[in-house]
Structures are given as C-alpha cells and as structure tokens.
Write an enzyme that holds these catalytic residues in place. Structure first.
Site, PDB file in Angstrom:
ATOM      1  N   GLY A 118      -5.156  -6.276   5.026  1.00 37.08           N
ATOM      2  CA  GLY A 118      -6.304  -5.383   5.160  1.00 37.08           C
ATOM      3  C   GLY A 118      -7.468  -5.917   5.966  1.00 37.08           C
ATOM      4  O   GLY A 118      -8.136  -5.160   6.682  1.00 37.08           O
ATOM      5  N   ARG A 130     -13.033  -8.000  -3.939  1.00 38.34           N
ATOM      6  CA  ARG A 130     -12.541  -7.788  -2.576  1.00 38.34           C
ATOM      7  C   ARG A 130     -12.150  -6.321  -2.335  1.00 38.34           C
ATOM      8  O   ARG A 130     -11.442  -5.721  -3.137  1.00 38.34           O
ATOM      9  CB  ARG A 130     -11.328  -8.676  -2.332  1.00 38.34           C
ATOM     10  N   VAL A 131     -12.618  -5.769  -1.236  1.00 39.97           N
ATOM     11  CA  VAL A 131     -12.232  -4.423  -0.810  1.00 39.97           C
ATOM     12  C   VAL A 131     -11.405  -4.560   0.459  1.00 39.97           C
ATOM     13  O   VAL A 131     -11.823  -5.230   1.407  1.00 39.97           O
ATOM     14  CB  VAL A 131     -13.477  -3.550  -0.539  1.00 39.97           C
ATOM     15  N   GLY A 132     -10.222  -3.970   0.464  1.00 36.76           N
ATOM     16  CA  GLY A 132      -9.356  -4.024   1.636  1.00 36.76           C
ATOM     17  C   GLY A 132      -9.585  -2.838   2.561  1.00 36.76           C
ATOM     18  O   GLY A 132     -10.613  -2.154   2.469  1.00 36.76           O
ATOM     19  N   ASP A 133      -8.619  -2.575   3.428  1.00 41.39           N
ATOM     20  CA  ASP A 133      -8.803  -1.498   4.396  1.00 41.39           C
ATOM     21  C   ASP A 133      -8.495  -0.116   3.832  1.00 41.39           C
ATOM     22  O   ASP A 133      -8.938   0.889   4.396  1.00 41.39           O
ATOM     23  CB  ASP A 133      -7.920  -1.747   5.618  1.00 41.39           C
ATOM     24  N   THR A 155       0.887  -1.154   0.000  1.00 39.95           N
ATOM     25  CA  THR A 155       0.000   0.000   0.000  1.00 39.95           C
ATOM     26  C   THR A 155       0.923   1.201   0.000  1.00 39.95           C
ATOM     27  O   THR A 155       2.081   1.065   0.385  1.00 39.95           O
ATOM     28  CB  THR A 155      -0.829   0.031   1.306  1.00 39.95           C
ATOM     29  N   THR A 174      -0.930   0.188   6.385  1.00 39.89           N
ATOM     30  CA  THR A 174      -0.568  -0.791   5.360  1.00 39.89           C
ATOM     31  C   THR A 174      -0.417  -2.146   6.018  1.00 39.89           C
ATOM     32  O   THR A 174       0.179  -2.261   7.094  1.00 39.89           O
ATOM     33  CB  THR A 174       0.746  -0.410   4.649  1.00 39.89           C
ATOM     34  N   GLY A 175      -0.968  -3.171   5.377  1.00 44.98           N
ATOM     35  CA  GLY A 175      -0.858  -4.496   5.970  1.00 44.98           C
ATOM     36  C   GLY A 175      -1.938  -5.411   5.450  1.00 44.98           C
ATOM     37  O   GLY A 175      -2.544  -5.131   4.414  1.00 44.98           O
TER      38      GLY A 175
END
Lengths: 344, 344
Positions: free
Chosen positions: B260, B234-237, B206, B257-258
């Site tokens: 999500g 898929r939606v991440g953080d 990210t 970042t990581g």
C-alpha cells in the site's frame, strides 16, 4: 470587485530581490495560510498586517534555508511550523474545533526526488504535526498513520507533545459554536444536509508550503485542523497524498487548501501534476484548469500553491481570498490575500 | 515459468456467455482477492478450488445485480461483501492481524458518475467495512472517517457491528507470529528496516471490485485488513481515494492491491485513469505502464483490476499471482490466480 483590487493593493505586493548570479541554481518557495471567504471589509488593518507579517516570517524562515543550500524538505517543514505555531491560521495553534470541542490535526509531506511521503491524521497532542508527518516518512515503514497509533509513534520518536488545549483559541471556539448552532437549528434535515448548507468558511483553512532547492528537488507540505465541527474522525484532504499534497521532481510540488471532500474526490494535487505531465502543458495552466474550471464547476471551493521544476510559482484559487506568499526562481517576492496582485 | 502456465490452466479459464442482444446495454464486473507471492506448489488443490469457488460466488452475486438492471455501486458492494465474509482473503473475516493482535480494517468505494466517494480507516467492529464506506458516501457530509469516530458513525447508521474477534483466523494469527518473530529477530536494525526486509507476502492482501452498469455508470470498491503486524494506526492505500480506489465514468474504474505505501506514493489508481484520459491511450495500456513498468521499477509490488467505459477488463499485476475473476461487456468470463490465462 474594484474594491478588492484597491484593498489588495494594501497587502499584496511584488518586488524583485537582487538579481542572482547565473551560476547559482535557482531556489523558490511558496506558502499558503488557507483559502476562503475572506471579506476585506470585515478585516481590520491590524489583522491584515499581522497575517502579512506572519506569512513573511514563514516564507523567510524557509527561504533562508534554501539560500544556504538547505533541502526543499527542510524549507517546507520550517515554513509550515511557523504557520502551525501561529493562532492566525487553521493548523496547530488556531486549529478549528471538532464537534466535541477538541482538535484533531492532519498533515502530510512529500519528497519530489524519491516520491517518499509521510502523513498523519487525527492527532491530538503533537505540537507540530508536519514534523511528525516527516518522521513517518523517514522513520517508519509506513506512509500514513492515524489517531492513537500516530500519537504512540510520535512518543516513540521523541516528538514534542502538548495537551490538546495547546491548540485552543477563542475565535475558533466562537466559530464552532456558530457552526453547531446553525447545524442544530436546521430541524428536519439530516446532519449531512445541515453541514452541507454551512457557509464555506467553516469548511476550510489549511497551511502549506512548496519548495525547490538548489539540487533541483521539489517538496510539498500541508497541515490543518480540518473542518469546523467535524465529527466521527473525519479525515480531510490535507493528509491524503494526491489530494492535498503531491510532489514529483519531474513536474510539480503542490499544497492545497479548500473544502477537503472535493479535493479528495477530484484527486486535486496529483491531477494537476498529471495534466502537466501527460498533456505537456505548464503546471500553472494545469492548476488553473483544475481549480478555476473543473473544481469550481463541481462546487469545490479552495485553491492550491504550485511550484514547477523551473521554480515558477502559480497560486490559483476560486474563493474570495487565499493567504499566500512566494519567492520564485527569479527572486520575485509576493505576499497577498485577495485576487488582485498589484505591481508596486 | 512454464510450470505456472500448466498450473494456471487448472484454475484459470475463460469462456463466453450466450451472446447478448445488441440492444442490451453492456454490463461488466471484475473482482480481486489480492496479489502476492502465491506459490502454486504450496497451494493444495482444495484451497485452490475453494478460492476459485468463492471468487465465482462473489462475481456471480455482483453480476446478477447488473444483469437485473442494478447499479454498479450495488454490484461492487455485493461482490466485496462476499469476499469480506470469507476467511480466504485479507478483508473482513480473514483480515491480517495488527502488531497488537487485533484487526483494523480499511475500505473505500467510489461512484464514477458523480465522483462521490466514501472511505473508512482503522475500523474494528464493523462486519462489512465496504458497506460502512458506502454509508459515509451517502449519509455523511464527509468522504473519509477514521478510527473510533468511524465506529461511532457506524453505530449511528445501524450498520452491523461484531466483536473484533469476529475477524480472527488461525492462519492469519500464525502469519502475525511469523512476521513479529522475523522483525524482532533483526537486532540492531530499526523497526522500519526490519519491516522493509519482510517478504512481500506480509504486506499485501486486499479485495476489490469494479463494475459497469446498464446506465453506463462505473464504480469501484476496495476492502482490506492491511499489512500483517502493522502498527501505530497505519493506513494503507485501500481507503485512500486515488491510491487504492478510483472511478470516473469518463475513463475508468480501478481497485488496487499490493504494498500500500507504494500505491499511495504513486497515486496508482488515479494515475492510471489520468494516463488514459490525458494521453488518450487505452486504460489497459495505462494500467500496464503503471503496474508493470513504473511501479515495478520502484519496487512496488501488487496489481489492479480495471474496467473502462466500454466494459473492457484489464487486470495486470507484477507479483507471482493475483486472485481475480471477471465478466467483460462481451460476456467473457475468467477466473484466475497466476499469470497465464489459458484458453479452454
């Protein structure tokens, strides 16, 4: 305001269920069918009774599971499915229309024991988005799925699919036409400003549930059709973990309803939990702080249903009304629409 | 671990810029290019230097704006655009591939002064998703737009569009093929279990920035290509306000970042802010609590960059490395990849 009290007395009631044996672990459930400008003078007795009956049905369907040792997740899913299948609320059947006269549904669910969660945004052909959200939690490696991809996942899971028209209702179509007329009539202002000037009734409507089961697990679930005349794949707070839904066995289960953009920006569900957790105040107090003060001052309209680990229910809202019902850990049952809850 | 320190010394350095006059309001900026399993022994000197140079370029582009009285929002957008346009990081050009060998980009931005925010999820043909997220904030009535709808909004705003292949890179395609091979090789286990068993390097990457401007306003921005081989929309953080991004002038600007899914479930960005706000601890301490303890114990890998209203920078991460750079309110500059930051 006195009028509301009198009218509220007609639909809001509380009573105690038979006292529970001290050895029975407490269970509790609260549900909502959306907050907003609900004018008691414009609502027919028939509609009021139909809403109260449907809230009661949803509450009962979830509560029975809890009484029989069922999980908080099962209870919130069952309650929300009843509300999704009813045309009376803005979720599932009865979902508002998008600008393009379709329906795009959002939902999320969270397990307070594990902090696992599932969410879907912009699904069009899934009969019960809340059940798909649960599948995302249990059967995908992800937390949030959107659009076509979420539908493909739904098909892979054997979730019940329906045509988008399954969600159609005459009254929501009328609302869409009204909203579009108002937006398009505002020549010379941006789409943004026109939407922002719309009455809040067009921006709200959600259903949700929070439960405490006999193992002490909390869960929360929220489902919605979103905002009337929404465009561009708008995602509201309902599928946003932390905004519309949050659960943590240590402190809270919360489901929100209101003008979603504010609920995202103010991280409403999680902020209420954080205040209770870090300030050591009651969850009910934290919910009041956020809904009745912070959010209200910012112009954010809506409400939340909250349940704490002791099974205490609080359901503050800063709008005229919020469709809601609950049975707390003491067995006190309540079904209400407006502010005042009158003792029987 | 000593090895890291030695190697870190080669890329991590801090030094002070000329002391600022006391009358100049402090400005500060921090950026990241993702956290993860970054093996110093596998990284060539050339790549290390290229990464350090690009981080420096992004940092400088944002910091110059701040020094000239520019806004925190302008600074974070400028810095993130530089990182989006570089193939070195998982955002914009260099974004990882989805299961179907395309790119779906997520981004969000938040203004700490107003708590206004904008986010996009699953966009495919927008060159700089962070600039689209800002347009959502400033020029739409919504906070979050997804998929096709977000692209339609982008076109209506005259944002620069590119073919999806604009984001292609050989190295990310290779990673996708590796990830798919590993997932498909795990016969007899579910897709979910196979993905969960993947090394964390496939799940991260990210870029982000946090800034404090001369008016005391904080802002945060995050942009990503998401998780390698992600499916089903898929939606991440990164586009989830409260999870991957949060800013509030009273207390914080944060970009995460990581992995999500964990960052959504643990409401990471907003939880760090909430701890600082409600527990009265330093933001840096709150960030350590969440990243190095709570998240790590849960198995959630990643890191955050944080900036408080005094312009203090903290950038904790629980992975081997995190690409990062910052100039704090005292003018201390730092560019680093691994844990140790060695004084010059």
């Amino acid at each position: 305001m006195r009028l509301f009290g009198v009218l509220a007395a007609m639909t809001a009631f509380t009573f105690s269920l038979p006292a529970l044996a001290e050895t029975t672990p407490p269970v509790a459930l609260a549900i909502h069918g959306g907050a907003g400008t609900i004018d008691p003078e414009k609502m027919s007795d028939e509609k009021r009774q139909a809403i109260a009956a449907k809230l009661d049905e949803a509450l009962t369907s979830g509560y029975r599971l809890l009484q029989n040792g069922g999980s908080a997740l099962d209870a919130v899913e069952a309650a929300v499915r009843v509300l999704e299948d009813s045309p009376l609320f803005n979720a599932g059947v009865g979902a508002v229309y998008t600008w393009e006269e379709g329906h795009e549904l959002d939902a999320s669910i969270m397990d307070g024991a594990t902090l696992e969660a599932g969410a879907v945004a912009g699904v069009r052909t899934v009969r019960n988005p809340i059940s798909l959200a649960r599948k995302v939690m249990t059967d995908s490696p992800h937390v949030m799925l959107a659009g076509e991809g979420a539908e493909a996942f739904a098909r892979s899971q054997g979730v019940e699919m329906v045509p988008n028209s399954h969600f159609d209702t005459e009254s929501r179509l009328k609302s869409l036409k009204e909203a579009k007329e108002k937006i398009l009539a505002r020549e010379g202002v941006s789409h943004q400003a026109a939407v922002e000037s719309l009455e809040s009734e067009f921006k709200m409507g959600t259903v949700g549930a929070v439960a405490l089961d006999s193992t002490g697990t909390l869960a929360a679930a929220t489902s919605t059709g979103g905002m009337t005349a929404k465009r561009w794949g708008r995602v509201g707070d309902s599928p946003v973990i932390g905004a519309g839904t949050y659960a943590d066995d240590a402190v809270c289960a919360i489901s929100a309803t209101g003008h979603g953009e504010y609920f995202i920006r103010y991280n409403v569900a999680a902020d209420i939990c954080a205040r209770a957790k870090y300030q050591g105040i009651l969850l009910a107090e934290a919910a009041d702080e956020v809904i009745l003060k912070r959010l209200k001052q910012a112009g954010g309209t809506g409400g939340v249903i909250t349940l704490d680990p002791e099974g205490r229910v609080a359901m503050p809202f800063n709008t005229e009304g919020m469709y809601r019902a609950s049975i707390d850990a003491q067995g006190n049952k309540q079904i209400a629409i407006w502010q005042s809850v009158i003792e029987p």
